[in-house]
Scaffold this motif. Sequence first.
Motif, mmCIF file in Angstrom:
data_model
loop_
_atom_site.group_PDB
_atom_site.id
_atom_site.type_symbol
_atom_site.label_atom_id
_atom_site.label_comp_id
_atom_site.label_asym_id
_atom_site.label_seq_id
_atom_site.Cartn_x
_atom_site.Cartn_y
_atom_site.Cartn_z
ATOM 1 N N ALA A 68 67.946 2.947 29.899
ATOM 2 C CA ALA A 68 68.686 2.365 28.775
ATOM 3 C C ALA A 68 68.401 0.881 28.602
ATOM 4 C CB ALA A 68 70.183 2.585 28.984
ATOM 5 N N GLY A 69 68.954 0.336 27.531
ATOM 6 C CA GLY A 69 68.720 -1.064 27.162
ATOM 7 C C GLY A 69 67.549 -1.104 26.195
ATOM 8 N N ILE A 70 67.532 -2.101 25.324
ATOM 9 C CA ILE A 70 66.452 -2.159 24.334
ATOM 10 C C ILE A 70 65.079 -2.253 25.016
ATOM 11 C CG2 ILE A 70 65.502 -3.480 22.398
ATOM 12 C CD1 ILE A 70 68.440 -4.118 21.613
ATOM 13 N N PRO A 71 64.891 -3.139 26.020
ATOM 14 C CA PRO A 71 63.571 -3.175 26.665
ATOM 15 C C PRO A 71 63.201 -1.828 27.292
ATOM 16 C CG PRO A 71 64.860 -5.096 27.284
ATOM 17 C CD PRO A 71 65.788 -4.171 26.560
ATOM 18 N N GLY A 72 64.191 -1.144 27.866
ATOM 19 C CA GLY A 72 63.925 0.144 28.515
ATOM 20 C C GLY A 72 63.457 1.193 27.513
ATOM 21 N N VAL A 73 64.169 1.313 26.395
ATOM 22 C CA VAL A 73 63.795 2.391 25.462
ATOM 23 C C VAL A 73 62.508 2.050 24.707
ATOM 24 C CG1 VAL A 73 66.204 3.168 25.268
ATOM 25 C CG2 VAL A 73 65.281 1.685 23.492
ATOM 26 N N VAL A 74 62.256 0.751 24.509
ATOM 27 C CA VAL A 74 61.010 0.366 23.823
ATOM 28 C C VAL A 74 59.821 0.610 24.770
ATOM 29 C CG1 VAL A 74 59.756 -1.605 22.833
ATOM 30 C CG2 VAL A 74 62.138 -1.199 22.212
ATOM 31 N N ALA A 75 60.002 0.324 26.060
ATOM 32 C CA ALA A 75 58.944 0.632 27.036
ATOM 33 C C ALA A 75 58.756 2.147 27.127
ATOM 34 C CB ALA A 75 59.315 0.060 28.407
ATOM 35 N N GLY A 76 59.876 2.881 27.096
ATOM 36 C CA GLY A 76 59.801 4.339 27.175
ATOM 37 C C GLY A 76 59.042 4.919 25.984
ATOM 38 N N ALA A 77 59.199 4.293 24.821
ATOM 39 C CA ALA A 77 58.498 4.783 23.623
ATOM 40 C C ALA A 77 56.987 4.673 23.804
ATOM 41 C CB ALA A 77 58.951 3.982 22.399
ATOM 42 N N LYS A 78 56.559 3.649 24.539
ATOM 43 C CA LYS A 78 55.122 3.483 24.776
ATOM 44 C C LYS A 78 54.603 4.613 25.673
ATOM 45 C CE LYS A 78 52.051 -0.374 25.976
ATOM 46 N NZ LYS A 78 52.055 -1.792 26.372
ATOM 47 N N VAL A 79 55.421 4.938 26.682
ATOM 48 C CA VAL A 79 55.054 6.024 27.596
ATOM 49 C C VAL A 79 54.989 7.350 26.826
ATOM 50 C CG1 VAL A 79 55.822 7.330 29.619
ATOM 51 C CG2 VAL A 79 56.115 4.837 29.570
ATOM 52 N N THR A 80 56.036 7.621 26.040
ATOM 53 C CA THR A 80 56.099 8.888 25.308
ATOM 54 C C THR A 80 54.979 8.969 24.271
ATOM 55 O OG1 THR A 80 58.485 8.939 25.644
ATOM 56 C CG2 THR A 80 57.620 10.401 23.958
ATOM 57 N N ALA A 81 54.721 7.849 23.584
ATOM 58 C CA ALA A 81 53.660 7.853 22.571
ATOM 59 C C ALA A 81 52.313 8.160 23.223
ATOM 60 C CB ALA A 81 53.605 6.504 21.853
ATOM 61 N N ALA A 82 52.058 7.576 24.395
ATOM 62 C CA ALA A 82 50.779 7.830 25.074
ATOM 63 C C ALA A 82 50.649 9.318 25.407
ATOM 64 C CB ALA A 82 50.678 6.981 26.336
ATOM 65 N N LEU A 83 51.751 9.915 25.873
ATOM 66 C CA LEU A 83 51.708 11.352 26.197
ATOM 67 C C LEU A 83 51.462 12.181 24.940
ATOM 68 C CD1 LEU A 83 54.776 11.657 28.609
ATOM 69 C CD2 LEU A 83 52.365 11.959 29.234
ATOM 70 N N MET A 84 52.120 11.811 23.844
ATOM 71 C CA MET A 84 51.988 12.588 22.605
ATOM 72 C C MET A 84 50.585 12.447 22.026
ATOM 73 S SD MET A 84 55.749 11.993 20.867
ATOM 74 C CE MET A 84 55.622 13.227 19.570
ATOM 75 N N LEU A 85 50.057 11.241 22.090
ATOM 76 C CA LEU A 85 48.726 11.031 21.520
ATOM 77 C C LEU A 85 47.687 11.777 22.355
ATOM 78 C CD1 LEU A 85 49.057 7.261 20.525
ATOM 79 C CD2 LEU A 85 49.079 9.269 19.006
ATOM 80 N N GLU A 86 47.922 11.839 23.643
ATOM 81 C CA GLU A 86 47.025 12.585 24.526
ATOM 82 C C GLU A 86 47.191 14.088 24.253
ATOM 83 O OE1 GLU A 86 47.472 11.207 28.705
ATOM 84 O OE2 GLU A 86 47.674 13.365 29.065
ATOM 85 N N GLY A 87 48.482 14.528 24.097
ATOM 86 C CA GLY A 87 48.764 15.946 23.862
ATOM 87 C C GLY A 87 48.261 16.418 22.516
ATOM 88 N N GLY A 88 48.275 15.528 21.532
ATOM 89 C CA GLY A 88 47.899 15.912 20.177
ATOM 90 C C GLY A 88 46.391 16.033 19.999
ATOM 91 N N ARG A 89 45.623 15.523 20.980
ATOM 92 C CA ARG A 89 44.158 15.543 20.828
ATOM 93 C C ARG A 89 43.591 16.908 21.145
ATOM 94 N NH1 ARG A 89 43.671 9.869 22.006
ATOM 95 N NH2 ARG A 89 43.838 10.133 24.233
#
Length: 492
Positions: free
Chosen positions: A471-492
């Motif tokens: 939680a916290g803004i820095p936490g969820v913004v960092a988490g979005a980077k992690v999730t985006a990397a997984l999604m971009l990898e998964g979507g390929r």
Amino acid sequence: MTRAIVVGAGFGGLALGIRLQSAGVETVIVEARDAPGGCAAAREQDGFTFGIGPTAIADPAALRELWALSGRDMAEDVTLDPVEPFWRLSWPDGDSFDLTGDDARLVAEIARINPGDVAGYRDFLDYSAAVHAEGYEKLGQAAMLDLGAMARAAPALAKHEAWRSVHSIVAKFVKNERLREALSFQTLLIGGNPMTASAVHALIHKLERSGGLWFARGGISRMAAAMAAQFERVGGTIRLGDPAVRIDTLGDRATGVTTASGWQGEAEMVAANADVMHAYRDLLAGSRSAQRTGAGLARKRWSPSTFAVHFGIKGSWPGIPHHMVLFGPRYKGLLADIFDHGVLSRDQMIFLHHPTVTDPALAPPGHSVFAAMAPVPNLGKFPVDWAEIGPILEKRILDEVGRRLIPDIHERIVTKFTVTPADLARDLNAHLGSAFSLEPTLTQSAWFRVHNRDPHIPNLYFVGAGTHPGAGIPGVVAGAKVTAALMLEGGR
Ligand SMILES: Cc1cc2nc3c(=O)[nH]c(=O)nc-3n(C[C@H](O)[C@H](O)[C@H](O)COP(=O)(O)OP(=O)(O)OC[C@H]3O[C@@H](n4cnc5c(N)ncnc54)[C@H](O)[C@@H]3O)c2cc1C
């Protein structure tokens, strides 16, 4: 073009949406409320602008990245003003301590309270920098999808004595109990108990010292509005005021999202930014594996809630800084009541927010905006009837702010309202009205937290406070980077 749907436009969902869309994934964000920002909502009342959730932003560089992805500058959409001091801490006997970003002033403050703790503070800052590098910059940027990732992180966690609590590690370095409170209370801002949350969370001090604390001009909701504008600018679509009622699945695949209005979106990837319990239990009611996960989540420890009195008053208060913590007579005992016993105490710790000292335009001329927020138990163990208790607690909190800062507070109030745990539960689908989702204990963090990708439905992802890193803004913004990397990898 790959298509993704994100359920929820909190800071996590917006940051994820910007990253996906900027990388060429056609992204739709579906949001239940009629404005983006989730718990960072704004409320206009009688000419005053109130902010319901976060009161300041740390690590703005992580947000700037979201604009830099498309060669833009965040400053085009939102202005950040510094919050200084970060916090003024005050105790019932009138003693106070300014936690500031100015090293010389901070050291002078520490020396005023206890000269013998200056050297220990320096060592604590080194410790905080080390766990910041390990916990925020490394662990917080890595997907903790398997036990192997956890095992690889274990030596560093052991080296930094991650099994100790934040308060215990602070106590190792500084002797004065008030300084220990001053350097450990920040854990509450991510829903953790300073007496039990892993010492890794001492990284918050370094995060604030390095990147400062900031307020978005116009209120924190303006930051969310700016993120929504950036998301749409890069080509994303937001559907506001249309709650998802179902994440559609077929076998072990997520196929799309159905909303209350009857909209049905199909997608190759779905991400949930809504409360993790709501997502698993309600939105994924059709998935057997999700129901098992939801049942497991119900047995976890959920972070506390908050009770907030928002008030607009006559007068200006240049002597009251943007942030204060009005400690009550107890620290450890109060935390035990909130986190362990789940009971509402008579005494409170009050986080006082005074945004008009940073941005006077939030109130009519000659007036000020305040919010007095108290951490309180969530709705789990001994649910409180907030309709009955709310007015009593409101008076108690206003009386205390009056006693310590604004003597004629009751006569000065022009407008006011409260936000209770029951409101958070209703307005945000927050499980048990928790303000910070799962409690960040060692056994509910990293691999033990809800994974950024579901283990059974490989194209279903999570972002936000309940997922890694937290939680916290820095936490969820960092988490979005992690999730985006997984999604971009998964979507390929
Ligand atoms: C009172 C308070 C003070 C805080 N202070 C600070 C602070 O000063 N600094 C800081 O960094 N952090 C602070 N935090 C924590 C921080 O604000 C949160 O951890 C963070 O904003 C959570 O973001 P999120 O994206 O995970 O979720 P949320 O903000 O909860 O957003 C989730 C979104 O999902 C939506 N949603 C839910 N169900 C559905 C559905 N069925 N369909 C569609 N949409 C749905 C919700 O409406 C919401 O918009 C504070 C939190 C609170 C409550």
